[in-house]
Scaffold this motif. Structure first.
Motif, PDB file in Angstrom:
ATOM      1  N   PHE A  48       7.730 -37.128  -0.906  1.00 44.97           N
ATOM      2  CA  PHE A  48       6.546 -36.388  -1.369  1.00 44.97           C
ATOM      3  C   PHE A  48       6.325 -36.411  -3.014  1.00 44.97           C
ATOM      4  CE2 PHE A  48       7.272 -34.136   2.643  1.00 44.97           C
ATOM      5  CZ  PHE A  48       6.265 -34.356   3.392  1.00 44.97           C
ATOM      6  N   PRO A  49       6.584 -37.676  -3.335  1.00 45.04           N
ATOM      7  CA  PRO A  49       6.565 -37.638  -4.925  1.00 45.04           C
ATOM      8  C   PRO A  49       5.262 -36.970  -5.515  1.00 45.04           C
ATOM      9  CG  PRO A  49       5.765 -39.672  -3.948  1.00 45.04           C
ATOM     10  CD  PRO A  49       6.312 -38.927  -2.626  1.00 45.04           C
ATOM     11  N   ASP A  50       4.145 -36.936  -5.045  1.00 44.39           N
ATOM     12  CA  ASP A  50       3.037 -36.341  -5.592  1.00 44.39           C
ATOM     13  C   ASP A  50       2.839 -34.823  -5.442  1.00 44.39           C
ATOM     14  OD1 ASP A  50       1.891 -38.944  -6.318  1.00 44.39           O
ATOM     15  OD2 ASP A  50       0.793 -39.025  -4.589  1.00 44.39           O
ATOM     16  N   ALA A  51       3.702 -34.344  -4.682  1.00 41.28           N
ATOM     17  CA  ALA A  51       4.017 -32.816  -4.112  1.00 41.28           C
ATOM     18  C   ALA A  51       5.068 -32.387  -5.136  1.00 41.28           C
ATOM     19  CB  ALA A  51       4.104 -32.474  -2.974  1.00 41.28           C
ATOM     20  N   ILE A  52       5.936 -33.399  -5.639  1.00 45.77           N
ATOM     21  CA  ILE A  52       6.970 -32.822  -6.590  1.00 45.77           C
ATOM     22  C   ILE A  52       6.835 -33.431  -7.883  1.00 45.77           C
ATOM     23  CG2 ILE A  52       9.189 -32.541  -6.500  1.00 45.77           C
ATOM     24  CD1 ILE A  52       9.402 -32.828  -3.583  1.00 45.77           C
ATOM     25  N   PRO A  53       5.986 -32.978  -8.881  1.00 39.08           N
ATOM     26  CA  PRO A  53       5.858 -33.610 -10.067  1.00 39.08           C
ATOM     27  C   PRO A  53       6.811 -33.354 -11.013  1.00 39.08           C
ATOM     28  CG  PRO A  53       4.119 -31.810  -9.927  1.00 39.08           C
ATOM     29  CD  PRO A  53       5.004 -31.963  -8.699  1.00 39.08           C
ATOM     30  N   VAL A  54       8.022 -33.797 -10.851  1.00 39.41           N
ATOM     31  CA  VAL A  54       9.326 -33.448 -11.886  1.00 39.41           C
ATOM     32  C   VAL A  54       9.170 -34.516 -12.741  1.00 39.41           C
ATOM     33  CG1 VAL A  54      10.616 -32.167 -10.178  1.00 39.41           C
ATOM     34  CG2 VAL A  54      10.732 -34.691 -10.517  1.00 39.41           C
ATOM     35  N   ALA A  55       9.488 -34.280 -14.047  1.00 42.51           N
ATOM     36  CA  ALA A  55       9.726 -35.092 -15.209  1.00 42.51           C
ATOM     37  C   ALA A  55      10.555 -36.333 -14.753  1.00 42.51           C
ATOM     38  CB  ALA A  55      10.073 -34.451 -16.560  1.00 42.51           C
TER      39      ALA A  55
ATOM     40  N   ILE B 283       5.264 -22.181 -12.197  1.00 39.53           N
ATOM     41  CA  ILE B 283       6.443 -22.821 -12.439  1.00 39.53           C
ATOM     42  C   ILE B 283       7.529 -22.805 -11.392  1.00 39.53           C
ATOM     43  CG2 ILE B 283       8.449 -22.649 -14.200  1.00 39.53           C
ATOM     44  CD1 ILE B 283       6.741 -21.236 -16.135  1.00 39.53           C
ATOM     45  N   GLY B 284       7.618 -23.952 -10.908  1.00 38.19           N
ATOM     46  CA  GLY B 284       8.623 -23.890  -9.847  1.00 38.19           C
ATOM     47  C   GLY B 284      10.142 -24.082  -9.993  1.00 38.19           C
TER      48      GLY B 284
END
Length: 276
Positions: free
Chosen positions: A91-98, A116-117
């Motif tokens: 889920f790369p789009d659902a987990i937009p980490v830097a 803020i997750g």
């Protein structure tokens, strides 16, 4: 801004029943249908952990297949049943980490507010932790000059809720530091949203509302005895709907059941007279 919070999916590979009892895949399908048919429709869905039951590639592939039917954007953080690597890969789009981030911490721009997750996963352990790196990231994020109201979302709640076996696996490491960070910014932080306990629970912690959502599948048994066993109950699956009211400048949380029940029925007849 309307945000649906779905939590504790516990999807098993091959549609395996959780604990040989709970059809969690069907539960997720019903929750997706419920979100899609809501009027008004939520602007987004937050999945607050335990996406899979064992955190395997096969589990997340099944979740991917089911979520193809979800018609609103969605985002995820991990729970103690998840594994970071497979979850991020699925889920790369659902987990937009830097880029270069080891943990699943990120910020969502939700118009008038910031979401803020926080990643409270301690892989291989049921209890939660926020290490120094994750807490330092939160401190920097809250000090980055964006002074909009914000909402934190994290899987493990940092408080004891009175259900013994769940209290033993709450957010432990880092909870005191998190309380200091939150308390210092309690005028800006509107709420902390959690999952993990499989029950709707509301309290105040570090000066802000702390809201625990029920599971969309099975619920933890409400047993407040000191020696209460670890058990679950097939109580109605549900989600939370968080509504940001700009005029009142507050977050309002509604409990929404996944299943459809009889109704709605009018209170008044066509002449405006109360039906008795």
């Amino acid at each position: 801004m309307l945000i649906a919070q779905l939590t504790d999916l516990h999807i098993g590979a091959g549609r395996r029943l959780a604990y040989r009892k709970v059809d969690t895949a069907s539960a997720l399908e019903r929750a997706v249908e419920r979100v899609n048919t809501m009027v008004p429709k939520p602007d987004m869905v937050l999945f607050t952990g335990d996406i899979g039951d064992l955190g395997t590639v096969e589990e997340y592939a099944l979740v991917q297949d089911i979520l193809r039917g979800l018609t609103v954007p969605f985002y995820m953080i991990p729970g103690n049943h998840d594994q970071r690597g497979p979850l991020r890969a699925a889920f790369p789009d659902a987990i937009p980490v830097a880029e270069g981030m080891d943990y699943i911490n990120y910020v969502l721009d939700a118009g008038p507010i910031r979401l803020i997750g926080l990643d409270s996963l301690d892989e291989g352990r049921p209890e939660g932790m926020l290490c120094c790196d994750r807490l330092d990231w939160l401190e920097r994020t809250l000090n980055d000059g964006d002074n909009r109201p914000c909402v934190l979302f994290v899987h493990h709640p940092p408080v004891e809720v009175g259900i013994r076996h769940m209290d033993e696996q709450r957010l432990l490491t880092g909870a005191k530091t998190l309380a200091q960070i939150v308390s210092a910014r309690k005028e800006r932080i509107q709420a902390i949203l959690c999952g993990h306990v499989h029950r709707p629970i509301h309290t105040r912690w570090a000066g802000v509302p702390l809201i625990v959502a029920p599971s969309i599948a099975h619920q933890v048994a409400l047993d407040l005895r000191e020696d209460g066993p670890s058990a679950f109950a097939m109580e109605p699956p549900a989600m939370h709907l968080h509504r940001w009211d700009e005029e009142q400048h507050c977050l309002l949380t509604h409990l929404a059941y996944v299943e459809h029940y009889d109704g709605p029925y009018p209170f008044f007849d066509k002449n405006g007279k109360l039906i008795v």
